[in-house]
Design a protein around this motif. Structure first.
Motif, PDB file in Angstrom:
ATOM      1  N   UNK A  81       0.813  -1.223   0.000  1.00  0.00           N
ATOM      2  CA  UNK A  81       0.000   0.000   0.000  1.00  0.00           C
ATOM      3  C   UNK A  81       0.841   1.266   0.000  1.00  0.00           C
ATOM      4  N   UNK A  82       2.100   1.117   0.343  1.00  0.00           N
ATOM      5  CA  UNK A  82       3.048   2.221   0.261  1.00  0.00           C
ATOM      6  C   UNK A  82       4.437   1.599   0.175  1.00  0.00           C
ATOM      7  N   UNK A  83       5.457   2.403   0.073  1.00  0.00           N
ATOM      8  CA  UNK A  83       6.815   1.888  -0.026  1.00  0.00           C
ATOM      9  C   UNK A  83       7.104   1.003   1.187  1.00  0.00           C
ATOM     10  N   UNK A  84       7.508  -0.236   0.941  1.00  0.00           N
ATOM     11  CA  UNK A  84       7.860  -1.182   2.005  1.00  0.00           C
ATOM     12  C   UNK A  84       6.783  -1.314   3.082  1.00  0.00           C
ATOM     13  N   UNK A  85       5.526  -1.210   2.703  1.00  0.00           N
ATOM     14  CA  UNK A  85       4.436  -1.232   3.687  1.00  0.00           C
ATOM     15  C   UNK A  85       3.272  -2.081   3.204  1.00  0.00           C
ATOM     16  N   UNK A  86       2.785  -2.940   4.099  1.00  0.00           N
ATOM     17  CA  UNK A  86       1.572  -3.726   3.882  1.00  0.00           C
ATOM     18  C   UNK A  86       0.636  -3.463   5.052  1.00  0.00           C
ATOM     19  N   UNK A  87      -0.660  -3.697   4.835  1.00  0.00           N
ATOM     20  CA  UNK A  87      -1.629  -3.629   5.931  1.00  0.00           C
ATOM     21  C   UNK A  87      -2.353  -4.960   6.008  1.00  0.00           C
ATOM     22  N   UNK A  88      -2.353  -5.541   7.212  1.00  0.00           N
ATOM     23  CA  UNK A  88      -3.118  -6.746   7.507  1.00  0.00           C
ATOM     24  C   UNK A  88      -4.340  -6.263   8.279  1.00  0.00           C
ATOM     25  N   UNK A  89      -5.513  -6.399   7.686  1.00  0.00           N
ATOM     26  CA  UNK A  89      -6.745  -5.874   8.268  1.00  0.00           C
ATOM     27  C   UNK A  89      -7.570  -7.014   8.852  1.00  0.00           C
ATOM     28  N   UNK A  90      -7.871  -6.899  10.128  1.00  0.00           N
ATOM     29  CA  UNK A  90      -8.646  -7.921  10.825  1.00  0.00           C
ATOM     30  C   UNK A  90      -9.961  -7.341  11.311  1.00  0.00           C
ATOM     31  N   UNK A  91     -10.982  -8.165  11.243  1.00  0.00           N
ATOM     32  CA  UNK A  91     -12.242  -7.850  11.894  1.00  0.00           C
ATOM     33  C   UNK A  91     -12.196  -8.511  13.263  1.00  0.00           C
ATOM     34  N   UNK A  92     -12.653  -7.806  14.291  1.00  0.00           N
ATOM     35  CA  UNK A  92     -12.733  -8.362  15.635  1.00  0.00           C
ATOM     36  C   UNK A  92     -14.194  -8.359  16.067  1.00  0.00           C
ATOM     37  N   UNK A  93     -14.467  -8.907  17.220  1.00  0.00           N
ATOM     38  CA  UNK A  93     -15.848  -8.977  17.719  1.00  0.00           C
ATOM     39  C   UNK A  93     -16.476  -7.592  17.821  1.00  0.00           C
ATOM     40  N   UNK A  94     -15.672  -6.578  18.176  1.00  0.00           N
ATOM     41  CA  UNK A  94     -16.216  -5.245  18.407  1.00  0.00           C
ATOM     42  C   UNK A  94     -15.635  -4.166  17.512  1.00  0.00           C
ATOM     43  N   UNK A  95     -14.885  -4.548  16.471  1.00  0.00           N
ATOM     44  CA  UNK A  95     -14.289  -3.525  15.626  1.00  0.00           C
ATOM     45  C   UNK A  95     -13.293  -4.077  14.633  1.00  0.00           C
ATOM     46  N   UNK A  96     -12.146  -3.376  14.537  1.00  0.00           N
ATOM     47  CA  UNK A  96     -11.129  -3.745  13.535  1.00  0.00           C
ATOM     48  C   UNK A  96      -9.726  -3.487  14.070  1.00  0.00           C
ATOM     49  N   UNK A  97      -8.763  -4.115  13.401  1.00  0.00           N
ATOM     50  CA  UNK A  97      -7.345  -3.827  13.597  1.00  0.00           C
ATOM     51  C   UNK A  97      -6.749  -3.586  12.218  1.00  0.00           C
ATOM     52  N   UNK A  98      -5.849  -2.633  12.122  1.00  0.00           N
ATOM     53  CA  UNK A  98      -5.153  -2.330  10.876  1.00  0.00           C
ATOM     54  C   UNK A  98      -3.659  -2.520  11.117  1.00  0.00           C
ATOM     55  N   UNK A  99      -3.246  -3.766  11.223  1.00  0.00           N
ATOM     56  CA  UNK A  99      -1.850  -4.078  11.497  1.00  0.00           C
ATOM     57  C   UNK A  99      -1.005  -3.592  10.325  1.00  0.00           C
ATOM     58  N   UNK A 100      -0.235  -2.566  10.566  1.00  0.00           N
ATOM     59  CA  UNK A 100       0.584  -1.950   9.536  1.00  0.00           C
ATOM     60  C   UNK A 100       1.988  -2.527   9.654  1.00  0.00           C
ATOM     61  N   UNK A 101       2.434  -3.190   8.587  1.00  0.00           N
ATOM     62  CA  UNK A 101       3.718  -3.879   8.590  1.00  0.00           C
ATOM     63  C   UNK A 101       4.706  -3.069   7.747  1.00  0.00           C
ATOM     64  N   UNK A 102       5.745  -2.586   8.419  1.00  0.00           N
ATOM     65  CA  UNK A 102       6.768  -1.755   7.797  1.00  0.00           C
ATOM     66  C   UNK A 102       7.989  -2.638   7.561  1.00  0.00           C
ATOM     67  N   UNK A 103       8.378  -2.802   6.293  1.00  0.00           N
ATOM     68  CA  UNK A 103       9.430  -3.748   5.950  1.00  0.00           C
ATOM     69  C   UNK A 103      10.831  -3.158   5.848  1.00  0.00           C
ATOM     70  N   UNK A 104      10.975  -1.833   5.831  1.00  0.00           N
ATOM     71  CA  UNK A 104      12.308  -1.271   5.668  1.00  0.00           C
ATOM     72  C   UNK A 104      12.357   0.217   5.950  1.00  0.00           C
ATOM     73  N   UNK A 105      13.553   0.785   5.961  1.00  0.00           N
ATOM     74  CA  UNK A 105      13.735   2.186   6.327  1.00  0.00           C
ATOM     75  C   UNK A 105      13.155   3.183   5.326  1.00  0.00           C
TER      76      UNK A 105
END
Length: 190
Positions: A81-105
């Motif tokens: 979704x951006x330079x060296x960046x992915x987002x893992x999006x989870x649905x939870x019982x009461x909302x969401x998480x947007x785990x942002x994974x940064x792979x490099x400087x």
């Protein structure tokens, strides 16, 4: 450039390792019919509030046209979704998480999440560094964007915080001099 499938696998692996290390008190992935994900990253997600309304959380990313790889109804990955960046999006019982994974400087140090609120709701800063979604008439908290946490691949804490600019929450992650990947977790719950 990484292949999208490889990016999704790397993002999932990094996020999983950090979540396991953080322990059992983390919100668990769960199907929630009240959460509505967009197909593309820029479409964001519609999430419920405690009073039955819905707010929209956008993903203002460099590659907004990125199509989600839906792994199951409660889990999707937006690779690259951006330079060296992915987002893992989870649905939870009461909302969401947007785990942002940064792979490099070269990855950005700021990530923007525009928030659209219905009339009568407002964002209010909390001492914890998060934001409550507050019903203006009753003063009740009907949703919460928890203060972000971040961790590098050595499971060391990385400084992350939010700033509010108009209706956009910007997450700042100080990931220079970290061991990659760095995982950070914007988390909303009603």
């Amino acid at each position: 450039m990484r292949h999208a499938r490889d990016g999704a696998a790397a993002a999932m692996n990094a996020a999983s390792r950090v979540l396991v290390a953080r322990g059992k008190n983390e919100p668990q992935e769960l199907e929630n019919p009240d959460v509505g994900w967009g197909q593309r990253a820029k479409d964001g997600v519609w999430v419920p509030t405690k009073d039955g309304q819905r707010i929209h959380i956008g993903l203002d990313v460099g590659a907004g046209e990125t199509i989600a790889q839906v792994l199951r109804p409660s889990l999707r990955v937006y690779p690259g979704v951006d330079v060296d960046t992915d987002i893992v999006a989870q649905t939870t019982a009461n909302g969401i998480r947007l785990l942002t994974v940064i792979h490099g400087p070269d990855a950005p140090a700021e990530f923007r999440f525009p928030i659209s609120l219905p009339d009568g709701l407002a964002l209010e800063a909390m001492p914890s560094g998060g934001y409550d979604v507050v019903h203006l008439r009753y003063g009740a908290t009907v949703g919460r964007l928890y203060s972000p946490w971040a961790s590098d691949s050595m499971f060391r804490q990385v400084k992350a915080d939010y700033v509010l600019e108009g209706q956009t929450v910007t997450m700042r992650v100080q990931h220079a001099d970290c061991f990659y990947p760095v995982v950070t977790d914007p988390h909303y719950s009603r």
